[in-house]
Design a protein around this motif. Structure first.
Motif, PDB file in Angstrom:
ATOM      1  N   GLY A   1       0.802  -1.207   0.000  1.00 20.34           N
ATOM      2  CA  GLY A   1       0.000   0.000   0.000  1.00 20.34           C
ATOM      3  C   GLY A   1       0.841   1.266   0.000  1.00 20.34           C
ATOM      4  O   GLY A   1       1.980   1.274   0.479  1.00 20.34           O
ATOM      5  N   THR A   2       0.280   2.327  -0.537  1.00 19.15           N
ATOM      6  CA  THR A   2       0.970   3.625  -0.606  1.00 19.15           C
ATOM      7  C   THR A   2      -0.011   4.718  -0.202  1.00 19.15           C
ATOM      8  O   THR A   2      -0.508   5.453  -1.042  1.00 19.15           O
ATOM      9  N   LYS A   3      -0.291   4.802   1.082  1.00 29.85           N
ATOM     10  CA  LYS A   3      -1.256   5.763   1.596  1.00 29.85           C
ATOM     11  C   LYS A   3      -0.613   6.693   2.621  1.00 29.85           C
ATOM     12  O   LYS A   3       0.334   6.315   3.311  1.00 29.85           O
TER      13      LYS A   3
ATOM     14  N   GLN B   1       0.484  13.724   6.257  1.00 30.06           N
ATOM     15  CA  GLN B   1      -0.330  14.029   5.086  1.00 30.06           C
ATOM     16  C   GLN B   1       0.628  14.403   3.966  1.00 30.06           C
ATOM     17  O   GLN B   1       1.703  13.843   3.857  1.00 30.06           O
TER      18      GLN B   1
ATOM     19  N   GLN C   1       4.021   8.565   2.042  1.00 26.40           N
ATOM     20  CA  GLN C   1       3.300   7.331   1.697  1.00 26.40           C
ATOM     21  C   GLN C   1       3.833   6.185   2.547  1.00 26.40           C
ATOM     22  O   GLN C   1       5.046   5.988   2.662  1.00 26.40           O
TER      23      GLN C   1
ATOM     24  N   ASN D   1       2.560   2.064   4.474  1.00 29.79           N
ATOM     25  CA  ASN D   1       1.625   0.955   4.587  1.00 29.79           C
ATOM     26  C   ASN D   1       1.789   0.352   5.982  1.00 29.79           C
ATOM     27  O   ASN D   1       2.699   0.739   6.733  1.00 29.79           O
TER      28      ASN D   1
ATOM     29  N   VAL E   1      -8.204  12.121   2.757  1.00 30.80           N
ATOM     30  CA  VAL E   1      -7.920  11.787   1.365  1.00 30.80           C
ATOM     31  C   VAL E   1      -8.884  12.553   0.473  1.00 30.80           C
ATOM     32  O   VAL E   1     -10.092  12.579   0.730  1.00 30.80           O
TER      33      VAL E   1
ATOM     34  N   ASN F   1      -9.069   7.939   6.354  1.00 29.82           N
ATOM     35  CA  ASN F   1      -8.530   6.603   6.569  1.00 29.82           C
ATOM     36  C   ASN F   1      -8.078   6.473   8.016  1.00 29.82           C
ATOM     37  O   ASN F   1      -7.490   7.399   8.578  1.00 29.82           O
TER      38      ASN F   1
ATOM     39  N   TRP G   1      -5.750   4.892  10.886  1.00 34.43           N
ATOM     40  CA  TRP G   1      -4.432   4.288  11.084  1.00 34.43           C
ATOM     41  C   TRP G   1      -4.181   4.090  12.576  1.00 34.43           C
ATOM     42  O   TRP G   1      -4.630   4.888  13.407  1.00 34.43           O
TER      43      TRP G   1
ATOM     44  N   GLU H   1      -9.345   1.792   5.187  1.00 29.96           N
ATOM     45  CA  GLU H   1      -9.776   2.864   4.300  1.00 29.96           C
ATOM     46  C   GLU H   1     -11.169   3.356   4.705  1.00 29.96           C
ATOM     47  O   GLU H   1     -12.077   2.560   4.923  1.00 29.96           O
TER      48      GLU H   1
END
Length: 540
Positions: free
Chosen positions: A290-292, A411, A415, A417, A495, A502, A504, A519
């Motif tokens: 993942g790349t969030k 933010q 990125q 995961n 997002v 999302n 975390w 998500e």
């Protein structure tokens, strides 16, 4: 070694990649039908297909498919070029025959059905059974009732450009085992399916097995083949993994509670991955790839940067005003957070005050590169991790302008995961970066990534701030009831295009660190928090 099942291409038609859904080109003859509908001189029909049209179209499509007449079956679809390629390959490449299709109860224009067939190859045969569904639509050009073509009509897991193939495996099967020697199977641990496929792709030959004969889905990219049916077992090679059967079971159960969730657990003292699980509508291993934006869990790295550069310390000042302006952009805290101009770093960390961190990133000697260097040199982020399967090792770019402030609170352009954030927590509480891995590097002489880690004083302060967050701060509710040495950090990442952020969460308990992302899960403690807590309960 070639990827997936070995295939001999016997006809140029099979080189054509299978198209997706939609109204595509189809032979003019498909405009005609035995009952004359759509024929010359007859007015073109419009509106939704009638019940009779739906029944006849699906019946004719099924009948042609059962006969193995790909061209005729394809003519009943709205994309006969793509349909004929896949339906022809169904028999020629996948070696599926004796097809019997039983339609279910029609709902509107949708017809469910079950398929029973036989897969035969090189003297080996096995039955194949599955269920799928089709929808009948009105053809745009002809007005004829047609099956709306989707690759999933042929097999429910097929996506655009996928193919069904039966043949000798290019990679022998593996018997992946957990650290206690128990076997890890897709049946017992469904979330591990893509991971086990990836392990087989990479280590099938090294594990000492011999190839069998399988029906697989071949994907057009580098994604490992998806095995559907084994006709001949061959001999599976034994592959030892670092996974804990107990932790994996807890992770599998935990992610089922929230859609689009992923979690990873690691052993901080070694870097071994103890669990990896995903609950997604696709087969993407978001836990590793993942790349969030990670939201406020990033404040672990930002706090380390502040301490390492002498800006402040755990008990030093980190005022928490209602808002903070950085180069023209105003940043605020979560709704309901009380400002505290006299707050310490520990207080602002455990309450997850955005403005406190943004106010401090302008202090000397900090620069646009400071956060990037902290992430890379101390936490190993962006250092080309070699876990044993494909993984993304995080990204914290050096930026100026508003994104420099946004990066500091997880933010902007950051990125991550769950694998990355579990590792960040492991580094924070031990002071040492130990690159996470799923398979021992001794098996294939992989060189693991390195970083210099954290000074003892920085690590001890981070660990204490995470302890406070778990017992007095934003993570208190999620971590309630967990004994032992515990700590955590919450995060919510906004997002673009999403009304809900999302979720975390990362935390530790004794010698286990875990991180999760959901998500559109809301605040960090709402969805990701309970997932991490459930996995940490498996820690000894």
């Amino acid at each position: 070694m070639a990827k997936g099942v070995k295939v001999a291409v016997v006809s140029t038609v099979f080189a054509v990649m299978v198209g997706g859904a939609g109204y595509g080109a189809y032979n003019f003859v498909s405009a005609m039908s035995d009952d004359g509908s759509g024929g010359v001189g007859e007015a073109k029909r419009s509106g939704p297909p009638t019940a009779d049209e739906i029944a006849k179209t699906s019946k004719d499509f099924f009948a042609a498919w059962e006969k193995g007449d790909a061209a005729s079956a394809a003519a009943f679809t709205n994309n006969n070029t793509a349909a004929e390629v896949l339906l022809a390959a169904y028999g020629a490449d996948a070696h599926i025959g004796d097809v019997r299709i039983t339609p279910g109860r029609t709902t509107g224009a949708t017809v469910p059905y079950s398929v029973k067939a036989t897969v035969s190859y090189d003297g080996k045969s096995k039955p194949l059974a599955y269920e799928s569904k089709l929808t009948v639509v009105r053809g745009v050009t002809t007005g004829k009732a047609l099956v709306d073509w989707q690759p999933s009509l042929v097999y429910p897991k097929l996506q655009r450009d996928d193919r069904l193939v039966t043949g000798e495996s290019a990679n022998p099967a593996i018997e992946a085992v957990a650290r206690d020697g128990s076997v890890l199977t897709k049946e017992k641990y469904p979330s591990l399916g893509p991971v086990l496929d990836a392990l087989r792709e990479k280590y099938g030959a090294e594990a000492g097995g011999t190839p069998g004969i399988e029906l697989v889905i071949k994907h057009p990219d580098q994604t490992p083949d998806t095995s559907l049916l084994t006709l001949s077992e061959g001999k599976a090679g034994k592959l030892e993994t670092t996974l804990s059967a107990t932790a994996q079971a807890a992770a599998e159960k935990a992610v089922k509670l929230y859609g689009q969730s992923s979690v990873v657990a690691v052993k901080p003292s070694t870097g071994e991955v103890l669990a990896v699980a995903n609950n997604r509508t696709d087969a993407f291993n978001a836990a590793f790839e993942g790349t969030k934006a990670p939201g406020s869990t990033m404040k672990i790295i930002t706090a380390a940067m502040l301490i390492d550069n002498g800006v402040t310390s755990m008990n030093g000042p980190a005022p928490c005003p209602p808002d903070a302006v950085w180069q023209g952009q105003t940043f605020k805290n979560l709704t309901g957070m009380q400002p505290n101009e006299g707050a310490s770093l520990a207080n602002s960390f455990m309450r997850s005050c955005n403005t406190a961190f943004i106010k401090l990133i302008d202090e000397k000697p900090l620069t646009d590169e400071s956060l990037t260097l902290e992430a890379q040199n101390r936490f190993g982020i962006g250092e080309d991790w070699k876990t044993g399967i494909v993984s993304f090792d995080g990204k914290v770019p050096a930026v100026s302008g508003p994104d420099r402030a946004a990066n500091a609170i997880g933010q902007g352009q950051v990125q991550m995961n769950p694998l990355n954030m579990a590792s960040v927590t492991a580094t924070a509480i031990t002071g040492a970066f130990r690159q996470p891995y799923l398979v021992s590097p001794k098996l294939d002489d992989r060189e693991l990534a390195t970083a210099k880690g954290l000074p003892y004083n920085t690590a001890s302060q981070l660990k204490q701030m995470m302890r406070l967050t778990a017992t007095q701060g934003t993570a208190t509710k999620a971590m309630a009831g967990l004994g032992g040495d515990i700590g955590a950090k919450t995060g919510s990442a906004e997002v673009d295009g999403q009304q809900v952020s999302n979720s975390w969460f990362t935390g530790f308990r004794n010698d286990m660190a875990a991180a999760a992302m959901t998500e559109e899960g809301g605040h960090g403690g709402d969805a990701a928090g309970p997932i991490v807590a459930a996995v940490l309960r498996a820690a000894g």
